[in-house]
Design a protein around this motif. Structure first.
Motif, PDB file in Angstrom:
ATOM      1  N   LEU A 219       0.828  -1.212   0.000  1.00 26.06           N
ATOM      2  CA  LEU A 219       0.000   0.000   0.000  1.00 26.06           C
ATOM      3  C   LEU A 219       0.864   1.264   0.000  1.00 26.06           C
ATOM      4  CD1 LEU A 219      -2.917  -0.903   2.454  1.00 26.06           C
ATOM      5  CD2 LEU A 219      -2.936  -0.865  -0.060  1.00 26.06           C
ATOM      6  N   VAL A 220       2.017   1.195   0.642  1.00 30.53           N
ATOM      7  CA  VAL A 220       2.936   2.345   0.616  1.00 30.53           C
ATOM      8  C   VAL A 220       3.385   2.610  -0.821  1.00 30.53           C
ATOM      9  CG1 VAL A 220       5.203   3.173   1.331  1.00 30.53           C
ATOM     10  CG2 VAL A 220       3.716   2.031   2.991  1.00 30.53           C
ATOM     11  N   LYS A 221       3.723   1.546  -1.545  1.00 30.13           N
ATOM     12  CA  LYS A 221       4.119   1.692  -2.952  1.00 30.13           C
ATOM     13  C   LYS A 221       2.969   2.263  -3.778  1.00 30.13           C
ATOM     14  CE  LYS A 221       7.022  -2.448  -2.690  1.00 30.13           C
ATOM     15  NZ  LYS A 221       7.165  -3.841  -3.192  1.00 30.13           N
ATOM     16  N   LEU A 222       1.768   1.760  -3.544  1.00 35.08           N
ATOM     17  CA  LEU A 222       0.606   2.242  -4.288  1.00 35.08           C
ATOM     18  C   LEU A 222       0.326   3.698  -3.965  1.00 35.08           C
ATOM     19  CD1 LEU A 222      -1.929   1.825  -6.047  1.00 35.08           C
ATOM     20  CD2 LEU A 222      -3.096   0.970  -4.003  1.00 35.08           C
ATOM     21  N   GLY A 223       0.457   4.065  -2.690  1.00 35.34           N
ATOM     22  CA  GLY A 223       0.169   5.432  -2.270  1.00 35.34           C
ATOM     23  C   GLY A 223       0.978   6.468  -3.017  1.00 35.34           C
ATOM     24  N   ALA A 224       2.186   6.101  -3.418  1.00 32.89           N
ATOM     25  CA  ALA A 224       3.034   7.034  -4.148  1.00 32.89           C
ATOM     26  C   ALA A 224       2.494   7.345  -5.534  1.00 32.89           C
ATOM     27  CB  ALA A 224       4.451   6.461  -4.262  1.00 32.89           C
ATOM     28  N   LYS A 225       1.580   6.515  -6.025  1.00 33.75           N
ATOM     29  CA  LYS A 225       1.019   6.690  -7.365  1.00 33.75           C
ATOM     30  C   LYS A 225      -0.353   7.355  -7.368  1.00 33.75           C
ATOM     31  CE  LYS A 225       3.267   2.689  -9.533  1.00 33.75           C
ATOM     32  NZ  LYS A 225       3.635   3.303 -10.836  1.00 33.75           N
ATOM     33  N   LEU A 226      -1.031   7.339  -6.230  1.00 31.92           N
ATOM     34  CA  LEU A 226      -2.429   7.755  -6.200  1.00 31.92           C
ATOM     35  C   LEU A 226      -2.624   9.250  -6.435  1.00 31.92           C
ATOM     36  CD1 LEU A 226      -3.758   5.549  -3.252  1.00 31.92           C
ATOM     37  CD2 LEU A 226      -3.865   5.122  -5.721  1.00 31.92           C
ATOM     38  N   GLY A 227      -1.641  10.050  -6.091  1.00 30.92           N
ATOM     39  CA  GLY A 227      -1.769  11.490  -6.268  1.00 30.92           C
ATOM     40  C   GLY A 227      -1.856  11.919  -7.722  1.00 30.92           C
ATOM     41  N   ASP A 228      -1.483  11.023  -8.617  1.00 25.96           N
ATOM     42  CA  ASP A 228      -1.513  11.347 -10.051  1.00 25.96           C
ATOM     43  C   ASP A 228      -2.761  10.820 -10.751  1.00 25.96           C
ATOM     44  OD1 ASP A 228       1.001  12.571  -9.890  1.00 25.96           O
ATOM     45  OD2 ASP A 228       2.032  10.644 -10.150  1.00 25.96           O
ATOM     46  N   LEU A 229      -3.601  10.079 -10.033  1.00 21.07           N
ATOM     47  CA  LEU A 229      -4.784   9.493 -10.667  1.00 21.07           C
ATOM     48  C   LEU A 229      -5.835  10.557 -10.976  1.00 21.07           C
ATOM     49  CD1 LEU A 229      -5.642   6.099  -8.919  1.00 21.07           C
ATOM     50  CD2 LEU A 229      -4.729   6.476 -11.191  1.00 21.07           C
ATOM     51  N   ARG A 230      -6.367  10.508 -12.172  1.00 17.18           N
ATOM     52  CA  ARG A 230      -7.445  11.415 -12.567  1.00 17.18           C
ATOM     53  C   ARG A 230      -8.725  10.641 -12.841  1.00 17.18           C
ATOM     54  NH1 ARG A 230      -5.590  16.145 -10.772  1.00 17.18           N
ATOM     55  NH2 ARG A 230      -3.360  16.341 -11.288  1.00 17.18           N
ATOM     56  N   THR A 231      -8.742   9.388 -12.450  1.00 16.27           N
ATOM     57  CA  THR A 231      -9.880   8.516 -12.727  1.00 16.27           C
ATOM     58  C   THR A 231     -11.052   8.840 -11.808  1.00 16.27           C
ATOM     59  OG1 THR A 231      -8.297   6.759 -13.253  1.00 16.27           O
ATOM     60  CG2 THR A 231     -10.600   6.118 -12.943  1.00 16.27           C
ATOM     61  N   THR A 233     -13.810   8.447  -9.316  1.00 14.12           N
ATOM     62  CA  THR A 233     -13.861   7.362  -8.329  1.00 14.12           C
ATOM     63  C   THR A 233     -14.989   7.575  -7.333  1.00 14.12           C
ATOM     64  OG1 THR A 233     -11.463   7.018  -8.513  1.00 14.12           O
ATOM     65  CG2 THR A 233     -12.559   6.154  -6.530  1.00 14.12           C
ATOM     66  N   ILE A 234     -15.721   6.504  -7.058  1.00 11.09           N
ATOM     67  CA  ILE A 234     -16.724   6.505  -5.996  1.00 11.09           C
ATOM     68  C   ILE A 234     -16.302   5.465  -4.967  1.00 11.09           C
ATOM     69  CG2 ILE A 234     -19.114   5.992  -5.367  1.00 11.09           C
ATOM     70  CD1 ILE A 234     -19.967   7.046  -8.090  1.00 11.09           C
ATOM     71  N   VAL A 235     -16.221   5.877  -3.706  1.00 11.21           N
ATOM     72  CA  VAL A 235     -15.895   4.969  -2.619  1.00 11.21           C
ATOM     73  C   VAL A 235     -17.170   4.694  -1.819  1.00 11.21           C
ATOM     74  CG1 VAL A 235     -14.534   4.578  -0.533  1.00 11.21           C
ATOM     75  CG2 VAL A 235     -13.544   5.842  -2.454  1.00 11.21           C
ATOM     76  N   ILE A 236     -17.505   3.423  -1.662  1.00 10.76           N
ATOM     77  CA  ILE A 236     -18.670   3.013  -0.873  1.00 10.76           C
ATOM     78  C   ILE A 236     -18.150   2.332   0.389  1.00 10.76           C
ATOM     79  CG2 ILE A 236     -20.808   1.693  -0.855  1.00 10.76           C
ATOM     80  CD1 ILE A 236     -20.739   1.715  -3.912  1.00 10.76           C
ATOM     81  N   GLN A 237     -18.511   2.879   1.533  1.00 14.65           N
ATOM     82  CA  GLN A 237     -17.956   2.388   2.792  1.00 14.65           C
ATOM     83  C   GLN A 237     -19.036   2.306   3.864  1.00 14.65           C
ATOM     84  OE1 GLN A 237     -14.520   1.584   3.719  1.00 14.65           O
ATOM     85  NE2 GLN A 237     -15.638   0.799   5.488  1.00 14.65           N
ATOM     86  N   GLY A 238     -19.067   1.192   4.589  1.00 15.38           N
ATOM     87  CA  GLY A 238     -19.975   1.061   5.720  1.00 15.38           C
ATOM     88  C   GLY A 238     -19.345   1.632   6.975  1.00 15.38           C
ATOM     89  N   GLU A 258      -7.767  16.401  -5.780  1.00 23.12           N
ATOM     90  CA  GLU A 258      -8.996  17.054  -5.361  1.00 23.12           C
ATOM     91  C   GLU A 258     -10.068  16.971  -6.453  1.00 23.12           C
ATOM     92  OE1 GLU A 258     -10.522  21.417  -3.662  1.00 23.12           O
ATOM     93  OE2 GLU A 258      -8.393  21.057  -4.110  1.00 23.12           O
ATOM     94  N   GLY A 259     -11.279  16.655  -6.047  1.00 22.18           N
ATOM     95  CA  GLY A 259     -12.397  16.606  -6.975  1.00 22.18           C
ATOM     96  C   GLY A 259     -12.572  15.285  -7.698  1.00 22.18           C
ATOM     97  N   VAL A 260     -11.666  14.340  -7.481  1.00 24.90           N
ATOM     98  CA  VAL A 260     -11.723  13.052  -8.188  1.00 24.90           C
ATOM     99  C   VAL A 260     -12.619  12.044  -7.475  1.00 24.90           C
ATOM    100  CG1 VAL A 260     -10.349  11.023  -8.833  1.00 24.90           C
ATOM    101  CG2 VAL A 260      -9.499  13.320  -9.345  1.00 24.90           C
ATOM    102  N   VAL A 261     -12.644  12.103  -6.129  1.00 25.92           N
ATOM    103  CA  VAL A 261     -13.301  11.066  -5.327  1.00 25.92           C
ATOM    104  C   VAL A 261     -14.600  11.567  -4.698  1.00 25.92           C
ATOM    105  CG1 VAL A 261     -13.072   9.569  -3.308  1.00 25.92           C
ATOM    106  CG2 VAL A 261     -11.104   9.948  -4.809  1.00 25.92           C
ATOM    107  N   GLU A 262     -15.626  10.710  -4.784  1.00 27.61           N
ATOM    108  CA  GLU A 262     -16.884  10.949  -4.082  1.00 27.61           C
ATOM    109  C   GLU A 262     -17.056   9.841  -3.044  1.00 27.61           C
ATOM    110  OE1 GLU A 262     -21.732  10.647  -4.785  1.00 27.61           O
ATOM    111  OE2 GLU A 262     -20.401  10.816  -6.533  1.00 27.61           O
TER     112      GLU A 262
END
Length: 292
Positions: A219-231, A233-238, A258-262
């Motif tokens: 997850l640390v490796k993945l986290g370094a890439k997430l700031g560049d994502l423009r996809t 995204t909707i997160v559904i969480q209980g 900012e503005g990418v995730v709901e």
């Protein structure tokens, strides 16, 4: 005679405790409560609904093969299960006529699970993303597709979006285990490494445990890439999730641009959203599809 009775009773109690511990470990490991369905179960599920079974694909690669099921037509939607699990976790999605009439619905067996080979854990999110992505492309699933990832399938889907953005039009992350700081190894993870107990677990449980231990560093490796994502995204969480803390949803919101995730927080809901609230996932799919 008395000594033999006492010894027998002690052995029975010890055996009973071992079985209880083993059961507790099995329940605790489960990020998804389903396993690989038999051919008879699959056929029965679809025949009861007057439907044909999905098309099945087995994509051979340099490691082994990746298995997936596909049904429907239209834009692609790909489901990635959690840990453990199989494509059969989404059999209700592949038999949803409303969904398959508008989308090509594909569900994969992640490396280490179901009919994907080899039957050993693949802790690398990068390797999982590559193998799953290549299999989905080879199956003819239309891309860019919407990718739906539940639990540990969430970071796998996010890694696919990071490494293959041309194949991803949107992400639906369902109770995704994403925040390295919230990734805690539980007592039953350690217990599952003890040989007598490990030997009694199915390969799915063993693989589930094996991919959990390195998950934080992945997850640390993945986290370094997430700031560049423009996809989009909707997160559904209980908010009552005991397996993946709700703070994981906040993490996604924080590290994505900012503005990418709901965020869609479901009150009083636990970790098993794909089965308890499948309508929320379908709503997210349609909402993202409408944005394209």
């Amino acid at each position: 005679m008395s000594h033999r009775i006492i010894t027998w009773k002690r052995a029975a109690v010890s055996g009973g405790l071992f079985l209880l511990i083993l059961l507790g470990v099995s329940v605790g490991f489960s990020g998804c409560m389903s396993f690989q369905k038999t051919d008879a179960e699959i056929e029965s599920h679809f025949s009861e609904r007057g439907q044909s079974i999905p098309d099945f694909y087995e994509h051979e690669d340099d490691v082994g093969s990746v298995f997936l099921a596909q049904k429907g037509e239209g834009a692609g939607v790909v489901f990635v299960h959690g840990s453990p699990g199989s494509w059969g976790d989404y059999v209700h999605m592949l038999s949803d006529v409303g969904l398959t009439s508008d989308f090509t619905v594909t569900a994969v067996d992640r490396p280490g699970f179901g009919r994907t080979r080899p039957k050993k854990a693949e802790p690398s999110l990068e390797a999982q993303a590559r193998r799953i992505h290549d299999a989905v492309i080879a199956s003819g699933t239309p891309v860019p597709a919407l990718w739906v990832g539940h639990s540990l399938g969430g970071p796998v889907a996010a890694r696919i979006a990071a490494d293959y953005p041309e194949s991803v039009s949107g992400l639906v992350l369902v109770a995704p285990s994403m925040d390295p700081e919230l990734e805690k190894r539980k007592w039953f993870n350690w217990l599952g490494k003890v040989p007598p107990i490990r030997w009694g677990l199915s390969y799915e449980w063993r693989n589930s445990n094996d991919e959990i231990f390195p998950h934080k560093s992945e997850l640390v490796k993945l986290g370094a890439k997430l700031g560049d994502l423009r996809t989009p995204t909707i997160v559904i969480q209980g908010d009552k999730d005991k397996l993946v803390p709700p703070g994981n949803a906040d993490y996604v919101k924080r590290v994505f641009p900012e503005g990418v995730v709901e965020l869609r927080i479901l009150e009083g809901v636990n970790h098993f959203i794909p089965w308890s609230h499948p309508h929320e996932i379908k709503r997210a799919i349609r909402d993202l599809s409408a944005r394209e």
